[in-house]
Design a protein around this motif. Structure first.
Motif, PDB file in Angstrom:
ATOM      1  N   VAL A 187       6.376  12.107 -10.757  1.00  0.00           N
ATOM      2  CA  VAL A 187       6.545  10.966  -9.873  1.00  0.00           C
ATOM      3  C   VAL A 187       7.994  10.512  -9.796  1.00  0.00           C
ATOM      4  O   VAL A 187       8.510  10.255  -8.721  1.00  0.00           O
ATOM      5  N   TYR A 188       8.665  10.453 -10.934  1.00  0.00           N
ATOM      6  CA  TYR A 188       9.986   9.831 -10.957  1.00  0.00           C
ATOM      7  C   TYR A 188      10.752  10.297 -12.178  1.00  0.00           C
ATOM      8  O   TYR A 188      10.153  10.626 -13.203  1.00  0.00           O
ATOM      9  N   ALA A 189      12.062  10.316 -12.073  1.00  0.00           N
ATOM     10  CA  ALA A 189      12.925  10.613 -13.212  1.00  0.00           C
ATOM     11  C   ALA A 189      14.131   9.688 -13.147  1.00  0.00           C
ATOM     12  O   ALA A 189      14.676   9.434 -12.072  1.00  0.00           O
ATOM     13  N   SER A 190      14.529   9.175 -14.324  1.00  0.00           N
ATOM     14  CA  SER A 190      15.652   8.247 -14.386  1.00  0.00           C
ATOM     15  C   SER A 190      16.367   8.413 -15.715  1.00  0.00           C
ATOM     16  O   SER A 190      15.750   8.801 -16.712  1.00  0.00           O
ATOM     17  N   ASP A 191      17.640   8.104 -15.743  1.00  0.00           N
ATOM     18  CA  ASP A 191      18.369   8.125 -17.013  1.00  0.00           C
ATOM     19  C   ASP A 191      18.309   6.773 -17.710  1.00  0.00           C
ATOM     20  O   ASP A 191      18.846   6.603 -18.791  1.00  0.00           O
ATOM     21  N   ASP A 192      17.607   5.811 -17.099  1.00  0.00           N
ATOM     22  CA  ASP A 192      17.452   4.478 -17.655  1.00  0.00           C
ATOM     23  C   ASP A 192      15.990   4.236 -18.030  1.00  0.00           C
ATOM     24  O   ASP A 192      15.096   4.326 -17.173  1.00  0.00           O
ATOM     25  N   LEU A 193      15.725   3.953 -19.304  1.00  0.00           N
ATOM     26  CA  LEU A 193      14.363   3.754 -19.791  1.00  0.00           C
ATOM     27  C   LEU A 193      13.678   2.581 -19.101  1.00  0.00           C
ATOM     28  O   LEU A 193      12.516   2.681 -18.690  1.00  0.00           O
ATOM     29  N   GLU A 194      14.366   1.473 -18.946  1.00  0.00           N
ATOM     30  CA  GLU A 194      13.769   0.298 -18.309  1.00  0.00           C
ATOM     31  C   GLU A 194      13.383   0.582 -16.866  1.00  0.00           C
ATOM     32  O   GLU A 194      12.331   0.150 -16.399  1.00  0.00           O
ATOM     33  N   ASP A 195      14.238   1.314 -16.163  1.00  0.00           N
ATOM     34  CA  ASP A 195      13.952   1.687 -14.783  1.00  0.00           C
ATOM     35  C   ASP A 195      12.679   2.528 -14.708  1.00  0.00           C
ATOM     36  O   ASP A 195      11.822   2.306 -13.855  1.00  0.00           O
ATOM     37  N   ALA A 196      12.537   3.486 -15.613  1.00  0.00           N
ATOM     38  CA  ALA A 196      11.346   4.336 -15.639  1.00  0.00           C
ATOM     39  C   ALA A 196      10.093   3.505 -15.894  1.00  0.00           C
ATOM     40  O   ALA A 196       9.046   3.724 -15.261  1.00  0.00           O
TER      41      ALA A 196
ATOM     42  N   ASN B  42       0.805  -1.221   0.000  1.00  0.00           N
ATOM     43  CA  ASN B  42       0.000   0.000   0.000  1.00  0.00           C
ATOM     44  C   ASN B  42       0.837   1.269   0.000  1.00  0.00           C
ATOM     45  O   ASN B  42       0.278   2.356  -0.070  1.00  0.00           O
ATOM     46  N   ASN B  43       2.137   1.152   0.143  1.00  0.00           N
ATOM     47  CA  ASN B  43       3.019   2.309   0.079  1.00  0.00           C
ATOM     48  C   ASN B  43       4.040   2.104  -1.036  1.00  0.00           C
ATOM     49  O   ASN B  43       4.668   1.053  -1.118  1.00  0.00           O
ATOM     50  N   ILE B  44       4.178   3.105  -1.854  1.00  0.00           N
ATOM     51  CA  ILE B  44       5.168   3.069  -2.923  1.00  0.00           C
ATOM     52  C   ILE B  44       6.123   4.221  -2.683  1.00  0.00           C
ATOM     53  O   ILE B  44       5.691   5.372  -2.582  1.00  0.00           O
ATOM     54  N   ARG B  45       7.411   3.917  -2.574  1.00  0.00           N
ATOM     55  CA  ARG B  45       8.412   4.974  -2.394  1.00  0.00           C
ATOM     56  C   ARG B  45       9.557   4.719  -3.364  1.00  0.00           C
ATOM     57  O   ARG B  45      10.079   3.604  -3.428  1.00  0.00           O
ATOM     58  N   HIS B  46       9.920   5.746  -4.081  1.00  0.00           N
ATOM     59  CA  HIS B  46      11.046   5.659  -4.997  1.00  0.00           C
ATOM     60  C   HIS B  46      11.944   6.862  -4.779  1.00  0.00           C
ATOM     61  O   HIS B  46      11.493   8.007  -4.864  1.00  0.00           O
ATOM     62  N   LEU B  47      13.201   6.583  -4.473  1.00  0.00           N
ATOM     63  CA  LEU B  47      14.198   7.634  -4.309  1.00  0.00           C
ATOM     64  C   LEU B  47      15.228   7.511  -5.413  1.00  0.00           C
ATOM     65  O   LEU B  47      15.578   6.402  -5.824  1.00  0.00           O
ATOM     66  N   GLN B  48      15.697   8.645  -5.890  1.00  0.00           N
ATOM     67  CA  GLN B  48      16.737   8.641  -6.909  1.00  0.00           C
ATOM     68  C   GLN B  48      17.991   7.987  -6.336  1.00  0.00           C
ATOM     69  O   GLN B  48      18.368   8.244  -5.194  1.00  0.00           O
ATOM     70  N   PRO B  49      18.634   7.145  -7.117  1.00  0.00           N
ATOM     71  CA  PRO B  49      19.865   6.512  -6.621  1.00  0.00           C
ATOM     72  C   PRO B  49      21.010   7.519  -6.518  1.00  0.00           C
ATOM     73  O   PRO B  49      21.063   8.485  -7.269  1.00  0.00           O
ATOM     74  N   VAL B  50      21.876   7.278  -5.569  1.00  0.00           N
ATOM     75  CA  VAL B  50      23.064   8.106  -5.365  1.00  0.00           C
ATOM     76  C   VAL B  50      24.266   7.178  -5.322  1.00  0.00           C
ATOM     77  O   VAL B  50      24.214   6.102  -4.718  1.00  0.00           O
ATOM     78  N   ALA B  51      25.342   7.581  -5.957  1.00  0.00           N
ATOM     79  CA  ALA B  51      26.553   6.758  -5.980  1.00  0.00           C
ATOM     80  C   ALA B  51      27.103   6.575  -4.567  1.00  0.00           C
ATOM     81  O   ALA B  51      27.091   7.500  -3.754  1.00  0.00           O
ATOM     82  N   ASN B  52      27.592   5.373  -4.285  1.00  0.00           N
ATOM     83  CA  ASN B  52      28.146   5.071  -2.955  1.00  0.00           C
ATOM     84  C   ASN B  52      29.311   5.977  -2.608  1.00  0.00           C
ATOM     85  O   ASN B  52      29.448   6.385  -1.455  1.00  0.00           O
ATOM     86  N   ILE B  53      30.135   6.296  -3.574  1.00  0.00           N
ATOM     87  CA  ILE B  53      31.292   7.152  -3.300  1.00  0.00           C
ATOM     88  C   ILE B  53      30.840   8.544  -2.862  1.00  0.00           C
ATOM     89  O   ILE B  53      31.463   9.189  -2.021  1.00  0.00           O
TER      90      ILE B  53
ATOM     91  N   LEU C 201      21.728  14.516  -0.387  1.00  0.00           N
ATOM     92  CA  LEU C 201      20.316  14.721  -0.674  1.00  0.00           C
ATOM     93  C   LEU C 201      19.840  13.818  -1.804  1.00  0.00           C
ATOM     94  O   LEU C 201      20.461  13.735  -2.857  1.00  0.00           O
ATOM     95  N   ARG C 202      18.730  13.128  -1.554  1.00  0.00           N
ATOM     96  CA  ARG C 202      18.069  12.299  -2.567  1.00  0.00           C
ATOM     97  C   ARG C 202      16.625  12.763  -2.652  1.00  0.00           C
ATOM     98  O   ARG C 202      15.981  12.979  -1.639  1.00  0.00           O
ATOM     99  N   GLU C 203      16.145  12.899  -3.873  1.00  0.00           N
ATOM    100  CA  GLU C 203      14.760  13.294  -4.075  1.00  0.00           C
ATOM    101  C   GLU C 203      13.967  12.087  -4.560  1.00  0.00           C
ATOM    102  O   GLU C 203      14.513  11.189  -5.188  1.00  0.00           O
ATOM    103  N   GLY C 204      12.702  12.104  -4.269  1.00  0.00           N
ATOM    104  CA  GLY C 204      11.875  10.995  -4.709  1.00  0.00           C
ATOM    105  C   GLY C 204      10.409  11.287  -4.516  1.00  0.00           C
ATOM    106  O   GLY C 204       9.993  12.433  -4.328  1.00  0.00           O
ATOM    107  N   PHE C 205       9.637  10.225  -4.550  1.00  0.00           N
ATOM    108  CA  PHE C 205       8.192  10.310  -4.501  1.00  0.00           C
ATOM    109  C   PHE C 205       7.670   9.194  -3.615  1.00  0.00           C
ATOM    110  O   PHE C 205       8.179   8.070  -3.663  1.00  0.00           O
TER     111      PHE C 205
END
Length: 165
Positions: free
Chosen positions: A124-133, A3-14, A49-53
């Motif tokens: 809702v979301y933004a990604s540089d990967d089409l499949e991810d979107a 019932n909850n959907i959360r998506h945060l933009q990925p951030v590089a570990n470094i 900082l990570r942004e998401g929905f």
């Protein structure tokens, strides 16, 4: 079904590691009596900082989420009656500057929007990967029982999720 959907933009570990080290150094400087530590702490927080929905289906609410070191912030709003989910391609511009030289760089980004009231939308979301979107769009469309409008190519088309009479 979740019932909850959360998506945060990925951030590089470094980037996260650098933000943690910078935060520790900033705190050390602050306790040593210099206010420069506050400036470094601000930079560290910006790096992490990570942004998401986030979408809460039980309460029919959504919010834009800002996450700093796994602490989430944002204000809940009522979810309107959505008509469909859209995935489209756009260009994200970035400016690179070195002393006197400046260049505008653009790269493809795939955005997922939730449309309601014919032409209003919620980002809702933004990604540089089409499949991810499309994975995100599929998840939202399945839970909300909506169709997906694929506007990533010149020949736009519908992907039907709901059953049609």
């Amino acid at each position: 079904m979740n019932n909850n959907i959360r998506h945060l933009q990925p951030v590089a570990n470094i980037k996260i590691i650098f933000a943690i080290v910078l935060s520790l150094f900033a705190i050390y400087l602050f306790f040593e009596g210099t206010l420069f530590g506050l400036i470094l702490l601000g930079a560290a927080l910006k790096l992490s900082l990570r942004e998401g929905f986030e979408l809460n289906l039980e309460e029919k609410e959504y919010r834009k989420v800002y996450s700093i070191f796994a602490l989430n912030f944002g204000f809940w709003k009522n979810l309107p009656d959505a008509e469909y989910v859209s995935v489209f391609k756009t260009i994200k511009n970035s400016r690179a500057r070195v002393i006197t030289a400046e260049a505008n760089l653009g790269f493809e980004v795939f955005k997922v929007n939730l449309f309601y009231s014919q032409n209003k939308h919620i980002d809702v979301y933004a990604s540089d990967d089409l499949e991810d979107a499309f994975v995100i769009a599929q998840h939202i469309a399945t839970v909300l029982e909506l169709d997906i409008f694929d506007a990533t190519k010149p020949e736009k088309r519908w992907k039907y999720i709901t059953s049609r009479p």
